[in-house]
Motif scaffolding. Sequence first.
Motif, short mmCIF file in Angstrom:
data_model
loop_
_atom_site.label_atom_id
_atom_site.label_comp_id
_atom_site.label_asym_id
_atom_site.label_seq_id
_atom_site.Cartn_x
_atom_site.Cartn_y
_atom_site.Cartn_z
N ILE A 1 -11.00 -4.95 69.54
CA ILE A 1 -9.60 -4.61 69.77
C ILE A 1 -9.49 -3.40 70.70
CG2 ILE A 1 -7.51 -3.72 68.68
CD1 ILE A 1 -8.24 -5.41 66.21
N ALA A 2 -10.26 -2.38 70.41
CA ALA A 2 -10.21 -1.16 71.22
C ALA A 2 -10.67 -1.43 72.65
CB ALA A 2 -11.07 -0.08 70.58
N LEU A 3 -11.73 -2.21 72.81
CA LEU A 3 -12.25 -2.49 74.15
C LEU A 3 -11.31 -3.35 74.97
CD1 LEU A 3 -16.01 -3.21 73.28
CD2 LEU A 3 -15.12 -1.24 74.51
N ASN A 4 -10.53 -4.22 74.30
CA ASN A 4 -9.66 -5.16 75.01
C ASN A 4 -8.24 -4.66 75.20
OD1 ASN A 4 -11.63 -7.08 75.35
ND2 ASN A 4 -11.05 -8.30 73.56
N ALA A 5 -7.88 -3.56 74.58
CA ALA A 5 -6.49 -3.12 74.58
C ALA A 5 -5.91 -2.95 75.99
CB ALA A 5 -6.36 -1.81 73.80
N ALA A 6 -6.60 -2.26 76.85
CA ALA A 6 -6.07 -2.03 78.19
C ALA A 6 -5.97 -3.33 78.98
CB ALA A 6 -6.96 -1.02 78.93
N ARG A 7 -6.96 -4.21 78.81
CA ARG A 7 -6.95 -5.46 79.58
C ARG A 7 -5.81 -6.38 79.16
NH1 ARG A 7 -8.73 -10.60 78.97
NH2 ARG A 7 -9.66 -10.16 76.94
N ILE A 8 -5.59 -6.56 77.86
CA ILE A 8 -4.53 -7.50 77.44
C ILE A 8 -3.14 -6.92 77.73
CG2 ILE A 8 -6.00 -8.61 75.72
CD1 ILE A 8 -4.39 -7.18 73.56
N GLU A 9 -3.03 -5.59 77.80
CA GLU A 9 -1.75 -5.02 78.22
C GLU A 9 -1.54 -5.26 79.71
OE1 GLU A 9 0.64 -0.74 78.48
OE2 GLU A 9 -1.19 -0.90 77.26
N PHE B 1 -1.57 -9.44 80.23
CA PHE B 1 -0.65 -10.29 79.46
C PHE B 1 0.57 -9.55 78.93
CE2 PHE B 1 -5.00 -11.93 78.98
CZ PHE B 1 -4.83 -13.20 79.51
N GLY B 2 0.71 -8.29 79.29
CA GLY B 2 1.88 -7.54 78.86
C GLY B 2 1.90 -7.27 77.37
N LEU B 3 0.75 -7.30 76.73
CA LEU B 3 0.69 -7.11 75.28
C LEU B 3 0.42 -5.63 74.98
CD1 LEU B 3 -1.22 -10.35 74.28
CD2 LEU B 3 1.16 -9.79 73.79
N ASP B 4 1.46 -4.83 75.17
CA ASP B 4 1.36 -3.43 74.83
C ASP B 4 1.67 -3.24 73.35
OD1 ASP B 4 4.09 -3.81 74.66
OD2 ASP B 4 4.55 -2.62 76.45
N THR B 5 1.70 -2.02 72.90
CA THR B 5 1.91 -1.73 71.48
C THR B 5 3.22 -2.32 70.97
OG1 THR B 5 0.61 0.30 71.67
CG2 THR B 5 2.06 0.10 69.75
N LYS B 6 4.31 -2.17 71.74
CA LYS B 6 5.61 -2.67 71.30
C LYS B 6 5.64 -4.19 71.26
CE LYS B 6 8.41 1.30 72.75
NZ LYS B 6 9.53 1.75 73.61
N SER B 7 5.09 -4.84 72.27
CA SER B 7 5.07 -6.30 72.30
C SER B 7 4.26 -6.86 71.14
CB SER B 7 4.50 -6.80 73.63
OG SER B 7 5.34 -6.46 74.70
N LEU B 8 3.11 -6.27 70.88
CA LEU B 8 2.28 -6.73 69.77
C LEU B 8 2.99 -6.53 68.44
CD1 LEU B 8 -1.25 -5.52 70.90
CD2 LEU B 8 -0.54 -7.89 70.54
N ALA B 9 3.72 -5.43 68.31
CA ALA B 9 4.47 -5.20 67.07
C ALA B 9 5.52 -6.28 66.86
CB ALA B 9 5.12 -3.81 67.11
#
Length: 367
Positions: free
Chosen positions: A104-112, A115-123
């Motif tokens: 999760i930590a390694l992929n966080a920047a890439r999926i944001e 794919f636009g999956l930032d903290t708010k979108s994932l929430a």
Amino acid sequence: MAPNPKSLLPDGLAFHRLHNQRIALPISGGPGEVVRHLGAVQAQDYQSALWAIGLRITDATQADVEQAIANREIVRTWPMRGTLHLVAAADVRWMLSLMATRVIALNAARIEREFGLDTKSLARCRKVITRALADGQPQTRSSLYATLEQAAQSTSAQRSLHILGQLAQEGIICQGPRIGKQPSFVLLDAWVPKSADLSREQALGELGLRYFRGHGPATVQDLAWWSGLTLKDTQAALALAKPFLQQESIGDATYWFDPGITAAGMNPEAAATYLLPAFDEYLVGYKDRSAALDPAHTKQVIGVNGIFASNIVIEGRVSGLWKRGMDKQGAALSITPLRPLKKHERAGIAAAAQRIGRFLDSPVRVL
């Protein structure tokens, strides 16, 4: 001739792995016992994962393995390397906590970024999916995609796969039983009973012991590849598991394994030919696969996109590929040798194919 089981000379590594992985020494228990022994079974190809478990059990059928999933004995989720695996139900949470958090930590920047999956979108996605599964009933992937779209969460361009994968790695959802040919999803806490928490140190020790018992002889670098953890973490895991393991060096490499399995049941006369499924742990479970796979055949067995083909193993070595088709006559296996096959080797393939037929409860023929 089978190598001396007491030796770990290069030709003997494959022999030991066939036994320790329970390919040459199938268990008489159930699917949960196999999965727990191996630690995890790679499972992005569903049918292949069923056979990976079935070939390690005496007289297992596909229905037996699927029933173990339906009974919540084994669970299909993303515990490591961002890849689907089958794991024992009691192991899901500590494995996610130990290994998936790093992914999760390694992929966080890439999926944001992609794919636009930032903290708010994932929430928002987390809230939508949790509400959709709140009644405890499994839902298909396509049903959840529709629910996300209704909530103004795009599912295009593989965004949906990353949403479900992320929530699974967080321990919120996991896969349930198949609905038709589609995977279903459920809330993890509703599907799998809570189990005792392990400290990080306990989890590392358990992981190291499981891996070297189920995959040994293997190196700490092999464990790092398989788990997706850092070499520092896998060295710590090995240190905790060492009291239960034996070691032997070949050149500059040190291999670790559980001597108890060897002492209890090594069989030099075990059948020499096996039809292994795609992504089987016999190959995918190691960073260095040269004990079983000739480097000259690597591109034929492992595609550029990391797809492992179903393969024929003869006396520990990958000697050909196979594919399964189904028609009105039953299962049809097409064979692609990687070297000339002898008459008795072709007979061994035919015998191994019959075992697949029993697993599928279907007539089988080799083309």
